[in-house]
Scaffold this motif. Structure first.
Motif, mmCIF file in Angstrom:
data_model
loop_
_atom_site.group_PDB
_atom_site.id
_atom_site.type_symbol
_atom_site.label_atom_id
_atom_site.label_comp_id
_atom_site.label_asym_id
_atom_site.label_seq_id
_atom_site.Cartn_x
_atom_site.Cartn_y
_atom_site.Cartn_z
ATOM 1 N N THR A 464 0.844 -1.192 0.000
ATOM 2 C CA THR A 464 0.000 0.000 0.000
ATOM 3 C C THR A 464 0.881 1.245 0.000
ATOM 4 O O THR A 464 1.908 1.280 0.686
ATOM 5 C CB THR A 464 -0.946 0.021 1.213
ATOM 6 O OG1 THR A 464 -1.662 1.250 1.231
ATOM 7 C CG2 THR A 464 -0.197 -0.155 2.522
ATOM 8 N N THR A 465 0.505 2.244 -0.780
ATOM 9 C CA THR A 465 1.342 3.440 -0.916
ATOM 10 C C THR A 465 0.666 4.706 -0.416
ATOM 11 O O THR A 465 1.306 5.740 -0.335
ATOM 12 C CB THR A 465 1.737 3.650 -2.390
ATOM 13 O OG1 THR A 465 0.548 3.882 -3.176
ATOM 14 C CG2 THR A 465 2.472 2.437 -2.946
ATOM 15 N N GLN A 466 -0.621 4.634 -0.079
ATOM 16 C CA GLN A 466 -1.352 5.809 0.382
ATOM 17 C C GLN A 466 -2.581 5.353 1.145
ATOM 18 O O GLN A 466 -3.294 4.452 0.707
ATOM 19 C CB GLN A 466 -1.773 6.676 -0.814
ATOM 20 C CG GLN A 466 -2.488 7.965 -0.469
ATOM 21 C CD GLN A 466 -1.555 9.049 0.079
ATOM 22 O OE1 GLN A 466 -0.345 8.863 0.129
ATOM 23 N NE2 GLN A 466 -2.122 10.164 0.491
ATOM 24 N N GLY A 467 -2.820 5.950 2.279
ATOM 25 C CA GLY A 467 -3.983 5.565 3.066
ATOM 26 C C GLY A 467 -5.286 5.878 2.345
ATOM 27 O O GLY A 467 -5.465 6.973 1.830
ATOM 28 N N PRO A 471 -6.957 0.017 0.538
ATOM 29 C CA PRO A 471 -6.062 -0.826 1.353
ATOM 30 C C PRO A 471 -6.644 -1.156 2.719
ATOM 31 O O PRO A 471 -6.386 -2.235 3.261
ATOM 32 C CB PRO A 471 -4.783 0.004 1.476
ATOM 33 C CG PRO A 471 -5.216 1.405 1.231
ATOM 34 C CD PRO A 471 -6.338 1.323 0.237
ATOM 35 N N HIS A 472 -7.433 -0.251 3.275
ATOM 36 C CA HIS A 472 -8.048 -0.487 4.585
ATOM 37 C C HIS A 472 -8.906 -1.750 4.542
ATOM 38 O O HIS A 472 -8.773 -2.649 5.395
ATOM 39 C CB HIS A 472 -8.900 0.730 4.962
ATOM 40 C CG HIS A 472 -9.552 0.632 6.299
ATOM 41 N ND1 HIS A 472 -8.917 1.015 7.464
ATOM 42 C CD2 HIS A 472 -10.777 0.188 6.678
ATOM 43 C CE1 HIS A 472 -9.723 0.818 8.489
ATOM 44 N NE2 HIS A 472 -10.860 0.322 8.041
ATOM 45 N N MET A 475 -6.696 -5.105 3.403
ATOM 46 C CA MET A 475 -5.879 -5.685 4.460
ATOM 47 C C MET A 475 -6.728 -6.504 5.424
ATOM 48 O O MET A 475 -6.341 -7.589 5.853
ATOM 49 C CB MET A 475 -5.119 -4.568 5.194
ATOM 50 C CG MET A 475 -4.016 -3.926 4.362
ATOM 51 S SD MET A 475 -3.479 -2.313 5.002
ATOM 52 C CE MET A 475 -2.769 -2.796 6.585
ATOM 53 N N THR A 488 1.613 -7.522 4.358
ATOM 54 C CA THR A 488 1.374 -6.225 3.736
ATOM 55 C C THR A 488 2.594 -5.347 3.981
ATOM 56 O O THR A 488 3.094 -5.281 5.107
ATOM 57 C CB THR A 488 0.139 -5.537 4.336
ATOM 58 O OG1 THR A 488 -1.016 -6.323 4.053
ATOM 59 C CG2 THR A 488 -0.061 -4.149 3.744
ATOM 60 N N LYS A 490 3.578 -1.721 4.260
ATOM 61 C CA LYS A 490 3.003 -0.388 4.456
ATOM 62 C C LYS A 490 4.131 0.529 4.908
ATOM 63 O O LYS A 490 4.399 0.683 6.098
ATOM 64 C CB LYS A 490 1.888 -0.450 5.509
ATOM 65 C CG LYS A 490 1.109 0.830 5.669
ATOM 66 C CD LYS A 490 0.006 0.662 6.711
ATOM 67 C CE LYS A 490 -0.787 1.953 6.874
ATOM 68 N NZ LYS A 490 -1.834 1.819 7.912
ATOM 69 N N ASP A 492 6.833 3.492 5.869
ATOM 70 C CA ASP A 492 6.820 4.741 6.627
ATOM 71 C C ASP A 492 7.314 5.846 5.696
ATOM 72 O O ASP A 492 8.511 6.009 5.474
ATOM 73 C CB ASP A 492 7.739 4.619 7.848
ATOM 74 C CG ASP A 492 7.655 5.830 8.768
ATOM 75 O OD1 ASP A 492 7.286 6.919 8.289
ATOM 76 O OD2 ASP A 492 7.972 5.691 9.964
ATOM 77 N N SER A 521 7.728 -2.623 8.691
ATOM 78 C CA SER A 521 6.376 -2.665 8.140
ATOM 79 C C SER A 521 5.763 -4.044 8.304
ATOM 80 O O SER A 521 4.614 -4.189 8.729
ATOM 81 C CB SER A 521 6.403 -2.283 6.654
ATOM 82 O OG SER A 521 5.156 -2.506 6.052
ATOM 83 N N ASN A 537 -10.820 -3.435 9.025
ATOM 84 C CA ASN A 537 -9.371 -3.563 8.873
ATOM 85 C C ASN A 537 -8.792 -4.661 9.764
ATOM 86 O O ASN A 537 -7.852 -5.358 9.373
ATOM 87 C CB ASN A 537 -8.700 -2.224 9.199
ATOM 88 C CG ASN A 537 -7.200 -2.246 8.993
ATOM 89 O OD1 ASN A 537 -6.429 -2.179 9.951
ATOM 90 N ND2 ASN A 537 -6.783 -2.327 7.743
#
Length: 550
Positions: A464-467, A471-472, A475, A488, A490, A492, A521, A537
């Motif tokens: 995942t590259t952006q909230g 992705p929520h 996952m 996953t 994710k 920082d 991650s 989630n």
């Protein structure tokens, strides 16, 4: 003075006045020219000083030693991570990335999942000799439904997964009110612009059948109830419910209105039920999301074919592939208020995109836009170039089979080229299907997202590259299917932007730091829902149970 003298002197004064009058226009013009020149010089000086002030980043002007001389403070450098310099890092590291060789099958190393059959996977994750399995039925009481209190009509807004929130929460609220749910209508969103109905995206018959023992669901209002409102749903009073309303609110405020009128409407309905609710309500949310909601037959058929093709194209990694959710569409870049190229073309394109979709939202009084702070705080969507460098630094080489889930990438020709350079086996829904297969879904963003969702769901590892809701939900769904623990990545982004801001960084240093971000991650893959967390989630422990290994 004698009168003769006085009279004689008058013509003399008169002659001098005539000459002075003749010279006055020339002197006046020259004076005006001098004043204009002085004014122009002053304006030029002021403009020059203003430019110096702006270039100094607003640091201001200061007097030198009290002498009245004006000097400029040195411009303070932007804090690390504030400016997009990733393209410079890419140019520096490209030779090393091309030469870097990873393990024979890096995808297997990152993942704990192996194929069980063509459509499902299972986990090898073990802890204390037990594994987590779905057990919704154990959490729900089986009893005959009492008479209905009325009809609940809701409007699901947003994209695919925001619609899922609305649908699942509507099921929970209908049970709470002992109401009959009308399958949700979908709001035609100004961003998504998808006119799909419920049955175009989800299997409506399966949805109703799966829930029948717990919640009554109908496709439309009965004729007699509809007639009360002149066959117009908009005439049903809209209960404008606040976001994350408690279950007691629905019992105290919404139920009396339903009993009075026979039907209530809530629009919009996204995120209108609190996360903190009784366990039986959580169980209904899980039942709706993981069991009742499955995609419509056309979506399932094509998605299953795409998964099979993706596995076949992943021969170098034993049929295993990674998936990446890339949020670099124009609307996402515009909404983030982040700067990449920073030229006038990008600025105009982003401003136009913001006005098209949000009409003045970003120009409201008090609204402060700070692209540099957004980037430092990890709020900027990763570019495809940055995703490529991140994955290569984390240990995935050019034999990695990669599926990219996304909408239409902003400035795709420019930004996607570096990612394809680093991962030549990259696939998308456009490359996995023929134009004829995809034609029926074009112009329907939620149906296209459903294809991406299915392929990411069955990947060995998800990046995942952006909230966002995609992705929520994904996952949580992967945790539910794969024993509570699906890998996953994710990253920082607050740490990563510091690396992308250093064009002089060496490959070994970059790789070491990226692999550290990856390890950190992955350590968060397994998790339990906190009391106010989202069940979508983290479905454990309410919707899953521990079971001893066979």
């Amino acid at each position: 003075m004698p009168p003769a003298v006085a009279v004689a002197s008058a013509p003399m004064r008169g002659g001098e006045g005539t000459k002075a009058t003749a010279r006055r226009p020339g002197r006046t013009l020259a004076g005006r020219r001098r004043r204009a020149a002085v004014l122009l010089l002053a304006l030029s000086y002021a403009a020059a000083m203003l430019m110096l002030f702006l270039c100094a980043g607003g640091s201001g002007l200061s007097s030198a030693g009290g002498s009245g001389l004006v000097g400029r403070r040195p411009a303070a450098p932007a804090p690390p991570g504030s400016v997009y310099r990733s393209h410079l890092v890419f140019e520096r590291l490209l030779p090393d990335m091309r030469a870097s060789v990873s393990r024979p099958n890096p995808v297997s190393d990152v993942s704990c999942i192996v194929p069980r059959d063509s459509n499902l996977m299972t986990t090898h994750y073990k802890k204390s000799g037990k594994r987590w399995v779905p057990c919704i039925s154990k959490r729900m009481a089986q009893s005959a439904l009492p008479p209905s209190n009325g009809f609940l009509v809701v409007e699901a807004n947003g994209g695919l997964n925001q619609q899922r929130i609305s649908i699942c929460d509507a099921v929970a609220v209908a049970s709470l009110l002992n109401a009959t749910l009308v399958t949700p209508a979908f709001h035609l969103n100004s961003v998504w612009r998808d006119s799909s109905k419920f049955g175009d995206i989800f299997d409506e018959e399966h949805f109703i059948k799966t829930l029948r023992k717990h919640v009554r669901v109908v496709t439309e209002l009965p004729e007699d109830v509809s007639a009360q409102f002149d066959h117009n749903i908009s005439n049903i009073p809209n209960m404008r419910t606040k976001a994350f309303s408690s279950h007691s609110y629905y019992l105290e405020k919404v139920l009396p209105k339903m009993l009075e009128l026979g039907a209530v409407r809530i629009a919009p309905f996204s995120n209108r039920l609190a996360n903190l609710v009784p366990s039986n309500i959580h169980a209904l949310r899980c039942l709706a999301n993981y069991e009742a909601l499955r995609f419509s037959v056309p979506i399932r058929n094509l998605a299953d074919s795409m998964v099979g093709r993706m596995i076949k194209k992943s021969s170098l990694t034993g049929g295993k592939y990674m998936s990446v959710h890339l949020r670099f569409e124009e609307d996402m870049v515009a909404f983030s208020c982040c700067t990449y190229d920073g030229d006038w073309k990008e600025n105009i394109a982003m401003e136009n995109a913001r006005e098209r979709s949000w009409r003045g939202k970003f120009h409201r009084p008090g609204r402060v836009i700070n692209p540099e702070a957004n980037r430092r705080n990890g709020r900027c969507p990763l570019t495809p170039l940055e995703v490529g460098m991140m994955l290569r630094g984390m240990g995935f080489d050019n034999t990695t089979s990669l599926y990219v889930a996304s909408g239409k990438i902003y400035n795709a020709e420019k930004y996607m080229t570096p990612l394809r350079q680093l991962f030549p086996l990259l696939q998308t829904k456009e490359t996995l299907t023929s134009p004829e297969e995809l034609a029926q879904f074009m112009g329907h963003s939620s149906r296209l997202a459903a294809l991406d969702y299915t392929i990411c769901l069955q990947s060995e590892a998800f990046v995942t590259t952006q909230g966002s809701n995609f992705p929520h939900f994904l996952m949580g769904h992967r945790r539910y299917l794969y024993g509570g623990h699906a890998k996953t990545i994710k990253p920082d982004k607050r740490k990563m932007v510091l690396l992308f801001d250093n064009p002089d960084i060496r490959w070994d240093r970059f790789k070491h730091l990226m692999q550290d971000i990856r390890r950190h991650s992955e350590s968060k893959g397994f998790g339990f829902r906190k009391h106010d967390g989202s069940i979508y989630n983290l479905p454990m422990p309410e919707c899953m149970c521990q079971q001893a290994e066979a």
